[in-house]
Design an enzyme around this catalytic site. Structure first.
Site, mmCIF file in Angstrom:
data_model
loop_
_atom_site.group_PDB
_atom_site.id
_atom_site.type_symbol
_atom_site.label_atom_id
_atom_site.label_comp_id
_atom_site.label_asym_id
_atom_site.label_seq_id
_atom_site.Cartn_x
_atom_site.Cartn_y
_atom_site.Cartn_z
ATOM 1 N N GLU A 266 0.805 -1.221 0.000
ATOM 2 C CA GLU A 266 0.000 0.000 0.000
ATOM 3 C C GLU A 266 0.840 1.274 0.000
ATOM 4 O O GLU A 266 0.301 2.366 0.022
ATOM 5 C CB GLU A 266 -0.948 -0.031 1.197
ATOM 6 C CG GLU A 266 -1.747 -1.337 1.234
ATOM 7 C CD GLU A 266 -3.053 -1.263 1.970
ATOM 8 O OE1 GLU A 266 -3.041 -0.724 3.081
ATOM 9 O OE2 GLU A 266 -4.080 -1.740 1.437
ATOM 10 N N ALA A 267 2.170 1.114 0.027
ATOM 11 C CA ALA A 267 3.041 2.291 -0.042
ATOM 12 C C ALA A 267 3.779 2.257 -1.373
ATOM 13 O O ALA A 267 4.220 1.196 -1.810
ATOM 14 C CB ALA A 267 4.042 2.273 1.107
ATOM 15 N N LYS B 213 2.631 10.496 0.059
ATOM 16 C CA LYS B 213 3.841 9.991 0.717
ATOM 17 C C LYS B 213 5.022 10.813 0.200
ATOM 18 O O LYS B 213 5.293 10.821 -1.004
ATOM 19 C CB LYS B 213 4.001 8.506 0.373
ATOM 20 C CG LYS B 213 5.294 7.918 0.879
ATOM 21 C CD LYS B 213 5.384 6.432 0.554
ATOM 22 C CE LYS B 213 6.785 5.910 0.854
ATOM 23 N NZ LYS B 213 6.990 4.542 0.391
HETATM 24 P P1 FAD Z 1 -1.310 -11.180 -5.464
HETATM 25 O O1 FAD Z 1 -1.843 -9.974 -4.834
HETATM 26 O O2 FAD Z 1 -1.057 -12.363 -4.589
HETATM 27 O O3 FAD Z 1 -2.313 -11.608 -6.613
HETATM 28 C C1 FAD Z 1 -2.306 -12.896 -7.172
HETATM 29 C C2 FAD Z 1 -3.554 -13.065 -8.031
HETATM 30 O O4 FAD Z 1 -3.498 -14.327 -8.664
HETATM 31 C C3 FAD Z 1 -4.849 -13.027 -7.241
HETATM 32 O O5 FAD Z 1 -5.833 -12.348 -7.991
HETATM 33 C C4 FAD Z 1 -5.213 -14.499 -7.117
HETATM 34 O O6 FAD Z 1 -6.587 -14.716 -6.960
HETATM 35 C C5 FAD Z 1 -4.714 -14.991 -8.469
HETATM 36 N N1 FAD Z 1 -4.504 -16.431 -8.496
HETATM 37 C C6 FAD Z 1 -3.567 -17.160 -7.832
HETATM 38 N N2 FAD Z 1 -3.733 -18.460 -8.084
HETATM 39 C C7 FAD Z 1 -4.796 -18.574 -8.935
HETATM 40 C C8 FAD Z 1 -5.472 -19.648 -9.564
HETATM 41 N N3 FAD Z 1 -5.129 -20.921 -9.367
HETATM 42 N N4 FAD Z 1 -6.523 -19.367 -10.363
HETATM 43 C C9 FAD Z 1 -6.914 -18.085 -10.575
HETATM 44 N N5 FAD Z 1 -6.320 -17.029 -10.014
HETATM 45 C C10 FAD Z 1 -5.272 -17.268 -9.196
HETATM 46 N N6 FAD Z 1 4.837 -3.503 -2.557
HETATM 47 C C11 FAD Z 1 4.926 -2.170 -2.610
HETATM 48 O O7 FAD Z 1 5.177 -1.616 -3.675
HETATM 49 N N7 FAD Z 1 4.743 -1.431 -1.481
HETATM 50 C C12 FAD Z 1 4.535 -1.984 -0.270
HETATM 51 O O8 FAD Z 1 4.349 -1.280 0.712
HETATM 52 C C13 FAD Z 1 4.526 -3.401 -0.183
HETATM 53 N N8 FAD Z 1 4.350 -4.033 1.004
HETATM 54 C C14 FAD Z 1 4.389 -5.393 1.039
HETATM 55 C C15 FAD Z 1 4.352 -6.058 2.267
HETATM 56 C C16 FAD Z 1 4.466 -7.448 2.317
HETATM 57 C C17 FAD Z 1 4.468 -8.154 3.631
HETATM 58 C C18 FAD Z 1 4.556 -8.198 1.118
HETATM 59 C C19 FAD Z 1 4.628 -9.698 1.150
HETATM 60 C C20 FAD Z 1 4.565 -7.547 -0.096
HETATM 61 C C21 FAD Z 1 4.509 -6.155 -0.151
HETATM 62 N N9 FAD Z 1 4.574 -5.480 -1.357
HETATM 63 C C22 FAD Z 1 4.657 -4.128 -1.395
HETATM 64 C C23 FAD Z 1 4.482 -6.222 -2.602
HETATM 65 C C24 FAD Z 1 3.017 -6.133 -3.080
HETATM 66 O O9 FAD Z 1 2.170 -6.704 -2.128
HETATM 67 C C25 FAD Z 1 2.834 -6.794 -4.401
HETATM 68 O O10 FAD Z 1 3.778 -6.315 -5.297
HETATM 69 C C26 FAD Z 1 1.498 -6.515 -4.993
HETATM 70 O O11 FAD Z 1 0.489 -6.718 -4.076
HETATM 71 C C27 FAD Z 1 1.285 -7.350 -6.200
HETATM 72 O O12 FAD Z 1 0.979 -8.660 -5.855
HETATM 73 P P2 FAD Z 1 0.612 -9.642 -7.023
HETATM 74 O O13 FAD Z 1 -0.467 -9.028 -7.858
HETATM 75 O O14 FAD Z 1 1.860 -10.055 -7.689
HETATM 76 O O15 FAD Z 1 0.069 -10.931 -6.238
#
Ligand code: FAD
Length: 506
Positions: free
Chosen positions: A56-57, A85
């Site tokens: 979220e940041a 921010k």
């Molecule tokens: P996810 O949010 O996990 O999305 C995965 C998607 O894939 C979901 O829609 C899920 O439903 C789908 N999916 C998975 N498996 C299947 C399946 N079998 N079938 C259909 N759909 C599926 N980044 C920042 O820039 N700033 C921050 O402050 C920051 N804080 C963080 C704190 C923590 C503790 C962590 C772990 C990460 C943080 N990040 C931060 C990173 C940030 O959370 C991610 O970059 C961002 O949320 C993107 O995640 P994503 O879309 O890659 O994965």
């Protein structure tokens, strides 16, 4: 290129994005906004699986990303309960009780031969300059809790945003540009035996979604790049010790401040991300040095406000895929790499991956395009990794086994060289394309307690009276600008008051 190298020679018309977290919807928004007229874009996500729920940041590059997509800032901030921010407040990192801010601003005025801090170092030693913080608008504004947009983009800023509302916002935006959303769980990834490329995703309900290019945004599961294509992972846990987090949301007990707080603890750190309607909180820690129960206790005992959402755990492994683009699959977000969240860089890296993909967008996928993409992204990831590792290593803390370990660990050679150079000469080695510019390195290195042995001789060329006037003028200019700014939340209440989320179609 050749089939042997795993390229199928198909013209790319159908793009399938697997996953609808921040990565998936950012990719959908950018691809549809820029190439929606010539591509057929489908996004598959599963409500039941959900998203990681954190992230979220952000950093200022998101402002640029939104400008490229012509996203209206007021609408975006209102829809995501966004706040401003101006930097990150590092509390307890150099030593317990110490605080510094890594701001997004420019400090002072550089000379082409030498950065401002060389002049500041000399002036400070002579008693002619105040704190280094006094010469940066963003930093002073953060400390005084003020913000307004200034003419000519004079203020560098980023956002705090509600991650789930951001995905909703981008979903509406993307659907407006023709993205087709499919709800369902991916059960299987179908691979073409001849080329080794992905042909289709098969969902649990039996539906098959075919594509030419696949974007893996399935988070830590990495269903396409990891599980189906078997691309390995380079582990950085010897430099980045944290592997666990616990996140929660609380009610706000005061107006949101315009910076993220990163508060060092016994075996990790906690974040505080203030939004308009609530606060995002988390603890990031190393399970080698503290148990889940101990981390939970440390976390819960330090929270302010009422808990809105029960704490949820996240496990992670810091590192990157050997290749973020392999065959006809590009991994973005957590599926591709994760450097822990200390400098809020993951959303930025998603954005970089998307922009590079747009630049290199293939009519037909070639090995050259893949190699170029991977090489550039690797360099960027390693730069960000080094910057984050710096915060841990350059500490004077030795009060727990965790801090003793990070404070004495062996560093990546690229980082060691930067630290040595700064310590000896006050100079920062910096490549213009790198994310963190000199001022960021200087703020964090000095903030963490690295003091250069000498300043650049150019700073001695100025007479003392001239040096004093130079410093005074900059400081007075900063003060005059900051004084005219309203309180951060007063400004946002007029500019982008948070709105209730609108219902989305099923
Ligand atoms: P996810 O949010 O996990 O999305 C995965 C998607 O894939 C979901 O829609 C899920 O439903 C789908 N999916 C998975 N498996 C299947 C399946 N079998 N079938 C259909 N759909 C599926 N980044 C920042 O820039 N700033 C921050 O402050 C920051 N804080 C963080 C704190 C923590 C503790 C962590 C772990 C990460 C943080 N990040 C931060 C990173 C940030 O959370 C991610 O970059 C961002 O949320 C993107 O995640 P994503 O879309 O890659 O994965």
């Amino acid at each position: 290129m050749s089939q042997a190298e795993g390229i199928n020679g198909k013209t790319v018309r159908r793009v399938v994005i697997a996953g609808g977290g921040t990565a998936g919807w950012m990719a959908a928004a950018a691809l549809s906004r820029m190439l929606g007229k010539v591509l057929d874009i489908t996004l598959v996500e599963s409500e039941e699986i959900g998203t990681v729920g954190v992230g979220e940041a952000t950093i200022p590059t998101l402002v640029t990303f939104h400008r490229l997509l012509e996203i209206n800032e007021q609408e975006f901030m209102a829809a995501t309960q966004g706040t401003i921010k101006l930097g990150i407040s590092f509390e307890g990192w150099r030593e317990v009780g110490h605080r510094y801010i890594h701001s997004f601003g420019v400090t002072g005025r550089d000379h082409w031969m030498a950065n401002f801090h060389h002049f500041w170092m000399r002036a400070h030693a002579l008693g002619l300059a105040g704190s280094y913080d006094d010469y940066c608008i963003e930093l002073k504004a953060a400390l005084e809790d003020r913000f307004a947009h200034l003419p000519r983009y004079q203020m560098n800023y980023a956002y705090h945003l509600d991650a789930s509302l951001y995905a909703r916002f981008l979903r509406r935006f993307s659907e407006g540009y023709g993205v087709r959303r499919v709800e369902g769980k991916i059960a299987d990834v179908q691979i073409d035996g001849a080329s080794g490329c992905i042909d289709a995703l098969r969902l649990e309900n039996g539906d098959v979604i075919e594509g030419d290019l696949f974007v893996d945004c399935t988070g830590f599961r990495a269903l396409l790049i990891g599980k189906a294509l078997n691309v390995g992972f380079t582990d950085w846990s010897h430099w980045l010790l944290n592997d666990s987090a616990l996140a929660t949301q609380t009610t706000a007990v005061r107006d949101a401040v315009p910076y993220t707080r990163a508060i060092a603890g016994r075996a990790g750190w906690q974040w505080r991300i203030p939004l308009q309607h609530r606060v995002g909180n988390g603890i990031v820690y190393s399970s080698r040095f503290i148990s889940d129960e101990e981390a939970r206790e440390e976390f819960l005992s330090s929270l302010e406000g009422e808990i809105i959402k029960q704490p949820w755990p996240v496990r992670f492994r810091p590192g990157q895929r050997h290749k973020c683009w392999s065959r006809n699959c590009v991994a973005l977000g957590l599926a591709g790499s994760f450097i822990e969240p200390l400098e809020s860089t993951t959303i930025h890296l998603i954005q970089r991956g998307i922009l590079r993909l747009l630049h290199a967008f293939p009519h037909v996928i070639t090995q050259e395009a893949i190699d170029d993409y991977n090489a550039r992204l690797d360099a960027e990831l390693q730069h960000v990794r080094d910057f984050v590792v710096l915060h841990y290593h350059a500490t004077r803390r030795r009060d727990t086994p965790y801090w003793r370990t990070v404070g004495t660990m062996e560093l990546p050679p690229s980082l060691q060289r930067r630290i040595d150079l700064f310590r000896e000469t006050g100079n920062v080695y910096h490549v213009p394309t790198e994310l963190f510019a000199e001022n960021s390195w200087i703020q964090v290195m000095t903030g963490q307690g690295i003091v250069p042995k000498r300043h650049h001789p150019l700073a001695d060329v100025m007479g003392e009276a001239e040096l004093a006037r130079f410093m005074r003028e900059i400081r007075e200019g900063v003060n005059a600008t900051v004084r005219q700014l309203p309180a951060h939340m007063d400004y946002l209440r007029g500019y982008c008051p948070g709105e209730r989320p609108q219902a989305l179609p099923a």
